[in-house]
Write an enzyme that holds these catalytic residues in place. Sequence first.
Site, PDB file in Angstrom:
ATOM      1  N   GLU A 166     -37.672 -90.019  59.839  1.00 17.56           N
ATOM      2  CA  GLU A 166     -37.817 -88.866  58.651  1.00 17.56           C
ATOM      3  C   GLU A 166     -37.487 -89.679  57.452  1.00 17.56           C
ATOM      4  OE1 GLU A 166     -36.645 -85.064  61.044  1.00 17.56           O
ATOM      5  OE2 GLU A 166     -35.043 -85.754  59.453  1.00 17.56           O
ATOM      6  N   GLU A 362     -38.558 -84.349  67.707  1.00 19.33           N
ATOM      7  CA  GLU A 362     -37.474 -83.460  67.466  1.00 19.33           C
ATOM      8  C   GLU A 362     -37.849 -81.954  67.548  1.00 19.33           C
ATOM      9  OE1 GLU A 362     -34.702 -84.373  64.419  1.00 19.33           O
ATOM     10  OE2 GLU A 362     -34.719 -86.621  64.996  1.00 19.33           O
TER      11      GLU A 362
END
Length: 452
Positions: A166, A362
Amino acid sequence: MKASDFPYGFLWGAATAAYQIEGAAHEGGRGLSIWDTFSHTEGKTLNGDTGDVAADHYNRFEEDVDILSELGVDAYRFSIAWSRILPEGTGAVNDDGVAFYRRLCESLQSAGITPVATLYHWDLPQALQDRGGWANRQSVDWFTNYAGIVYESLADVIPHIATFNEPWCTAFLGHSSGEHAPGTQDPGISYLVAHHLMLAHHAAVKRIRSLDPSQASSLSVVLNVIPAAAVSDSPRDLDVADSVDAVQNRLFLDAVFSGAYPEKVLDYHERFGVADVIDVDELASSVQTIDELGVNYYNINHFEFEEASPGMAAWPGVAGAVLARPPGKLTEMGWGVEPAGLTATLKRVHDDYGPIPMMVTENGAAYPDVVTADGSVHDTDRVDYLKTHIQAVSDAIDSGVDVTGYFVWSLLDNFEWGWGYSKRFGIVRVDYESLSRTVKDSGRWYQGFLAA
């Protein structure tokens, strides 16, 4: 629906991150990271919580591997703490740190579990932050050197390696809104950081391949591709949603796959005075292909335009953008539960950036878990969340998307960044006083699903 309905070789796993679970902040030769500094700074985290102990995974990893084995997962995604390998960020390698990750990986392999490692999950060594951090162009070289050291030390036990987790969070939450470490609030710097992260990603992939032309490990990057939806069809609502998408998603997807930036992002470079120091041609010439893409998905962000709003620091330059309440039930993070968004996200990447293998690296939800008298956690909301989102992955596969794995976030309750220990995402409960582990109903559901 059962696990055996998915393609042969599909990886089912659970995920964690180093600073969130390892603890042992001063053990094994580990150096300080920016999250050590940030969490120990008054007012930066809820209740002043830190990752000093966290879930003490560093000392309890064997117990956690046993839990993974009991759950029946195929793979475990974790991150490597840069400051465990290189306490000063560069220079001498900490052999104890390398040995820890080797023990972890060998323990996983002995249990029949595939290690899936991320090189960077937001925890830059503080020594490098003191030298300018990601805002310093040298950060590209620092990271490339670190990636090469990890690969040479551990490639034989890690078949999947991602460069970054991220990067939007590192760039914009860390350097524009200041919600994350290092806590900088400078929109121009945040775009410069995003650029350096993308250069570092490509440089690291190139370095690893130069070390091992046979490429023993599959190489990737993990992006949180968050759909930005307009609350109406009005031109202004649509425009702010598109502008947020440019910063949140297309900036990184375009940079990874084509070495370019969206026109709106280039406009923001000009607006914030960093266009002259962001060399787009250098990015274009540095592009390396990846073997798979990690996609993190939790929710859809819904936006509307408000004339009086200056916008939001997490998406600098997008004037007038306001987050609207998602429809339906919310998780404890205030996020909507919209599994169709996961299907759409996977299809969008497939359609816009070409067919590439993707892992959902995720996916999960925080809920206010209640411990019953017998120590159980009946987290039915989390069970429902996992069921519907796994179905969404199946729907994407049925539409022709090449999805190769799914990882629940998270294996363990953990340090949830600025929220401290107040939000629990785990399918395994951690008692933060005793550090004992208890598999929640969601973990038992996942176990049964995988066994079917």
